[in-house]
Design a protein around this motif. Structure first.
Motif, short mmCIF file in Angstrom:
data_model
loop_
_atom_site.label_atom_id
_atom_site.label_comp_id
_atom_site.label_asym_id
_atom_site.label_seq_id
_atom_site.Cartn_x
_atom_site.Cartn_y
_atom_site.Cartn_z
N GLU A 163 43.15 39.26 59.23
CA GLU A 163 43.13 38.34 58.08
C GLU A 163 42.39 39.35 56.99
OE1 GLU A 163 43.83 33.98 59.39
OE2 GLU A 163 42.04 34.32 58.04
N MET A 164 41.42 39.79 57.56
CA MET A 164 40.39 40.53 56.37
C MET A 164 41.07 41.76 55.92
SD MET A 164 37.09 42.50 57.53
CE MET A 164 37.76 44.09 58.07
N TYR A 165 41.81 42.51 56.83
CA TYR A 165 42.69 43.57 56.56
C TYR A 165 43.62 43.16 55.49
CZ TYR A 165 39.93 46.85 59.28
OH TYR A 165 38.97 47.56 59.98
N LYS A 166 44.43 42.21 55.81
CA LYS A 166 45.13 41.70 54.96
C LYS A 166 44.79 41.35 53.69
CE LYS A 166 47.63 38.60 57.37
NZ LYS A 166 48.47 37.33 57.50
N ALA A 167 43.69 40.71 53.42
CA ALA A 167 43.05 40.64 52.23
C ALA A 167 42.78 41.86 51.35
CB ALA A 167 41.80 39.65 52.22
N SER A 186 32.78 40.04 44.95
CA SER A 186 33.28 39.73 43.76
C SER A 186 34.10 38.75 43.67
CB SER A 186 34.11 41.20 43.58
OG SER A 186 35.25 41.11 44.49
N PRO A 187 34.72 38.37 42.57
CA PRO A 187 35.48 37.05 42.55
C PRO A 187 36.66 37.12 43.38
CG PRO A 187 34.58 37.43 40.21
CD PRO A 187 34.43 38.58 41.19
N ASN A 188 37.03 38.45 43.63
CA ASN A 188 38.42 38.36 44.22
C ASN A 188 38.34 38.79 45.75
OD1 ASN A 188 37.40 41.09 44.51
ND2 ASN A 188 39.16 42.04 43.33
N GLY A 189 36.86 38.66 46.25
CA GLY A 189 36.62 38.70 47.78
C GLY A 189 36.50 39.94 48.26
#
Lengths: 452, 563
Positions: free
Chosen positions: B237-241, A187-190
């Motif tokens: 970082e992944m979880y932060k995102a 998705s665009p928000n990744g």
């Protein structure tokens, strides 16, 4: 509208740099880089063989030229013209080549999808990724360039691997509930990865970034399923086009279908505007057939066309596909959201000369554009809700909510617009045209650049 | 005997005898064979004759032999005849009785038959009734069965269609599978070939990269080793995102929720205000009800305003809000329904009617004005102005462009004329120069020669040449003047009439004919020279030029250029 002159290109390889400043075209084995505003040639590079694929790096500093037959990839630098880089895949062959989002790694898919080789231009290091899947869309990078999702197949089961593009570290590896994975898209928000099955089964799976299955969607069983999947730029909607000539839109909160767009052969909707292209061949009198006119050729062979608004009910021409062939020409094959997610443009393959534009706010049909010949390519303006399309003749068509216009591309006659690409600023369009010499046996492709 | 006489009396009944006793006799004649009647008063001593005749008549009418013959003898009866008669009568009687018996028997039989028939008919009627009912029942059953058959046929059709559809699906899937299989087989074959090729191939081309120099990372940083720390960092970082995405979504939903809450509150307030404002209109008993409700409403309002923030998060408060809205809405609905039945909408109607009337008037005035505008223009000026008002701008632009075009044209013409004049002047000057050269040469020659009578060449020639050239110029420009009369000329010769001189003069001046014989040879030589100078093989054209009164400007141009 201003039109520039025609420049030569081959293989439909003509790309604008991501920052919009340069234009790169390939002619046989040469790479030509022009300045976008003046169209002057800035650089000229020569590759070792005919270029099959060309692409800009994300920072617009490098260009890769892939030569699939020779298994070579050459990378050129814009800042340092004498810098060279050559990647040779050896006897393993080369199927496709692409940049990584950071512009410093090149991913080569070897022949037979044996593996993906990741070459680093910083360290000359190599990494390998095994068992990539050969499918419609097996690799996708997230829009921010942080993650890469790769479809794999081991032991007759489908898996998805998520890599961190920084150092190619494998973040997640999970099995998917698909029979035969057809494609995947971030998705665009990744944060969400949409995974869909091959056309033999209608199944769309939504996975979170960390590999959890968020939702499954299946509209029906047994009939041929998903043909294409597109995210809206705001990540709010997921549009699924299928072989039953319908588009189903899922919402990002509940992942349930919120609406369904159908493509009937008779349009009774009174709120939608139906534009029909009408061609007018200029009447040729006996005195017009002077040598002057024939040599120019424009007045004789170019037809004028304009749009007429048809009142409902309107009949759409339908072409029934051959039922015995695989991948039948039926169903919604092309979907495109406008940049503000307000409009969705669709094309149904058995009504190939019609483009449907849907309003996502009202979830209804906004406009229908019926052309005289099959639509080859359409693309939204990256800045505003304006749709450009071409049908393989010498005209360019533009639709916006205010209306629809057909523009004659001024050429010396015989040029056919094959495809188009918007410049990232939305101010210009690149038209790829081809012209078939009447006497010669080779077809010469010329690229046409147009400023708006 | 008295009995028989009695019987005779009984039997004979004729119209001649006294009727009452006869009637008596006839009535009682039926059960005669059972009873023996007593004496009758038919025959008495007085009416023996009559009786006898009567009985004779009767007997003869019955077809028997008469018993009494009118022989005129004594009243002695033929006993034998009488006995025979009596015997016949008795036989007749017996026969009659027998037939009566038979008839009675038959009547009994027939009545029995009739009864039987009646019975059978009723029985048959009942049977008929029964069978009719059965028939209708069977028809009904048949109809139901037909319906069932139809529905089953429909089902069958649907099933067939579905089977067809499934078959189509299967066919498409099969073709898809076949296609895929073929593709895989082809790839497999290619792979096998490649493998063979690789096995055979001795030298293996290795993979390699050849870079001039390494380039830096895009973000300029140095690359890091892969360690657990980096892995953990990536995970983090992944979880932060993900978390940030959820955060934004939750915030959006919160905002949306708050807005919707606000809207609901507003709606509730509006509804309450509407209902409370309608209170005075309501009737007495209803007022009491609303009064009770109003209290609760006030309570709720107080509660809501003070604890608004809590409401957003508290489930109970949320439910309370929705319930109260539902309640208010129901009240409002009932109220509106009540209003509809009342006549309070009359004033509304009046107001609307007034509005409609106003709008109509407005439309009428507009129409009138439009008509005025379209039909008759106020005055000619405006009419002429308005007649082409749509194209005014374009026309003005066109006028401007024409003006500029005209100006340019005049300029061009002027320049052309100047050019031609200049060319003509040049030609003159050249001619003059040539003349002078010729004269000078002549002078030289003459000076050299011992002859004293060196004739000075007449300057008039050049003058005349000048004149002629002038006239020529005027002649050439005259047509131009003719064509463009309005444009002014600055040539010395006036008038627009072409100024043609006589041919002889012209020839002379053009040195084609000798002026005087002395100068003939020189003239000739000069002439030849001059002709060589002047006429570059275009002599005939020139003559024609002078002969014709008209000439084309292009011709003059040609000539000028040749000069």
């Amino acid at each position: 509208m201003n039109f520039s002159e025609v420049f030569k290109q081959s293989n439909q390889l003509c790309k604008v740099s991501p920052d919009g400043k340069y234009l790169a075209t390939c002619v046989q084995y040469r790479l030509v880089v022009r300045d976008m505003s003046t169209l002057q040639i800035l650089q000229l590079y020569t590759c070792l063989d005919q270029i099959s694929h060309m692409d800009w790096s994300s920072d617009s500093l490098f260009i890769l030229c892939a030569m699939y037959k020779r298994g070579l990839v050459q990378v050129w630098s814009l800042e340092q013209p004498d810098w060279h880089c050559k990647i040779d895949e050896g006897s393993i062959g080369l199927l496709s080549s692409r940049w990584s989002p950071d512009g410093r790694h090149i991913l080569n898919t070897t022949e037979f999808h044996l593996r993906i080789t990741v070459w680093s231009l910083c360290t000359k290091a190599v990494s390998y990724i095994k068992y990539p899947k050969a499918c419609q869309k097996g690799i996708d990078f997230s829009r921010d360039g942080c993650y890469m999702a790769l479809a794999e197949r081991r032991d007759c089961k489908d898996y998805v691997s998520v890599f961190v593009c920084d150092d190619w570290h494998l973040l997640r590896h999970f099995e998917t509930e698909t029979q035969d994975l057809g494609g995947l898209e971030w998705s665009p928000n990744g944060c969400v990865l949409a995974v869909w099955d091959s056309c033999l089964e209608y199944k769309v799976l939504l996975y979170s970034l960390d590999g959890r299955l968020l939702s499954t969607y299946s509209a029906y069983e047994w009939s041929l399923g998903v043909k294409t999947v597109t995210w809206s730029p705001s990540s709010q909607f997921l549009a699924i086009g299928s072989y039953d000539e319908k588009v189903r839109v899922l919402n990002h909160i509940t992942w349930k279908k919120i609406t369904q767009f159908e493509h009937p052969a008779t349009i009774n909707n009174t709120k939608a505007v139906v534009y029909k292209e009408v061609e007018r061949r200029p009447a040729v009198g006996a005195d017009d057939l002077s040598l002057h006119n024939i040599t120019i050729g424009t007045t004789l062979f170019n037809t004028q066309s304009k749009y007429e608004i048809c009142p409902p009910p309107v009949q759409i021409p339908v072409v029934k596909p051959d039922p015995d062939r695989a991948n039948p020409k039926i169903g919604v094959s092309t979907l495109a959201f406008s940049s503000d997610s307000r409009y969705l443009a669709t094309k149904n393959d058995n009504m190939a000369s019609v483009v449907w534009v849907w309003d996502m706010q009202n979830m209804s049909l906004e406009a229908v554009l019926e052309q005289c010949s099959a639509v080859r390519c359409f693309q939204w303006d990256p800045r505003r809700p304006r749709l450009a399309l071409c049908t393989g003749n010498s005209k360019l068509y533009l639709w916006s909510p205010a209306g629809c216009v057909s523009v004659e591309v001024p050429t010396e006659g015989g040029f056919q617009v094959q495809s188009l690409n918007w410049h990232c600023s939305g101010d210009s369009l690149i038209l790829l045209v081809s012209k078939y010499h009447l006497l010669g046996t080779k077809c010469v492709q010329k690229h046409y650049f147009k400023t708006l | 005997m008295p009995e028989s006489s009695l019987e005779d009396k009984d039997i004979c009944s004729s119209s001649e005898c006294r009727t009452p006793p006869l009637r008596q006799f006839s009535q009682s004649s039926l059960p005669l064979h059972r009873k023996s009647y007593m004496l009758s008063t038919f025959c008495t001593e007085q009416n023996v004759q009559e009786c006898q005749s009567h009985i004779n008549q009767e007997v003869s009418s019955l077809g028997l032999q008469p018993v009494w013959t009118e022989s005129g003898s004594s009243s002695e009866m033929n006993v034998v005849a009488v006995l025979n008669c009596m015997y016949d009568l008795i036989q007749m009687h017996r026969r009659g009785l027998r037939s009566l018996e038979n008839m009675e028997v038959e009547q009994l039989k027939s009545s029995g038959n009739v009864d039987y028939l009646q019975l059978t008919s009723t029985r048959l009627k009942e049977q008929l009734e029964l069978s009719k009912r059965e028939n209708t029942g069977l028809l009904e059953r048949e109809r139901q069965l037909q319906l069932k058959v139809k529905s089953l046929q429909n089902c069958l059709k649907n099933e067939k269609e579905e089977v067809q559809k499934l078959q189509n699906i299967i066919a498409s899937r099969a073709s898809q599978y076949n296609h895929e299989m073929k593709r895989k087989e082809r790839e497999f074959n290619k792979l096998k070939e490649r493998l063979n090729q690789l096995l055979i191939d001795k030298k293996e081309k290795k993979q390699a990269i050849d870079v001039l120099n390494n380039i830096g990372r895009a973000d300029g940083k140095r690359s890091l080793w892969k360690t657990e720390k980096t892995e953990a960092k990536h995970e983090a970082e992944m979880y932060k995102a993900l978390l940030s995405d959820y955060d934004t979504r939750q915030r959006e939903l919160l905002l949306e929720n708050a807005e919707l809450n606000k809207v609901l509150q507003q709606m509730k307030k509006d509804m309450v205000s509407i209902l409370s404002s309608k209170k005075p209109i309501l009737k007495g008993d209803k007022y009491q009800d609303d009064g009770a409700q109003a209290d609760s409403e006030d309570e709720e309002e107080v509660f809501d305003s003070s604890k608004e923030s809590v409401e957003l998060y508290c489930v109970h408060a949320r439910e309370k809000l929705t319930n109260s809205i539902r309640l208010q809405w129901r009240r409002l609905k009932s109220h509106v329904e009540r209003l509809d039945s009342q006549e309070t909408h009359k004033e509304e109607m009046d107001r609307l009617k007034l509005e409609i009337q106003q709008c109509k008037d407005f439309i009428q005035t507009q129409q009138q004005l439009l008509q005025q505008q379209l039909s008759s223009p106020c005055d000619e000026e405006t009419a002429s102005l308005l007649s082409d008002c749509y194209m005014l701008q374009e026309k003005e632009r066109l006028g401007d462009e024409w003006k500029t075009l005209e100006e340019q044209r005049t300029i061009f013409e002027r320049e052309r004329r100047n050019f031609t004049e200049a060319a003509i002047r040049l030609s003159h000057e050249r001619k003059a120069f040539e003349e002078d050269r010729a004269t000078w040469l002549k002078h030289q020659f003459l000076n050299l020669s011992p002859f004293p009578d060196s004739k000075k060449p007449p300057m008039s020639k050049s003058k005349s040449a000048f004149l002629i050239s002038e006239t020529k110029a005027s002649a050439t420009s005259a047509p131009e003047k003719l064509i463009r009369c309005p444009s002014g000329t600055n040539l010395p010769t006036p008038g627009c009439v072409p100024h043609t001189s006589s041919t002889a003069d012209l020839y002379r001046t053009l040195c084609l004919i000798p002026e005087n014989g002395a100068t003939k040879p020189k003239r000739k030589s000069d002439h030849a020279e001059e002709s060589g100078v002047f006429f570059n093989g275009k002599a005939p054209v020139r003559h024609k030029q002078w002969n014709d009164s008209e000439e084309h400007s292009s011709h003059t141009k040609e000539q000028n250029s040749s000069i």
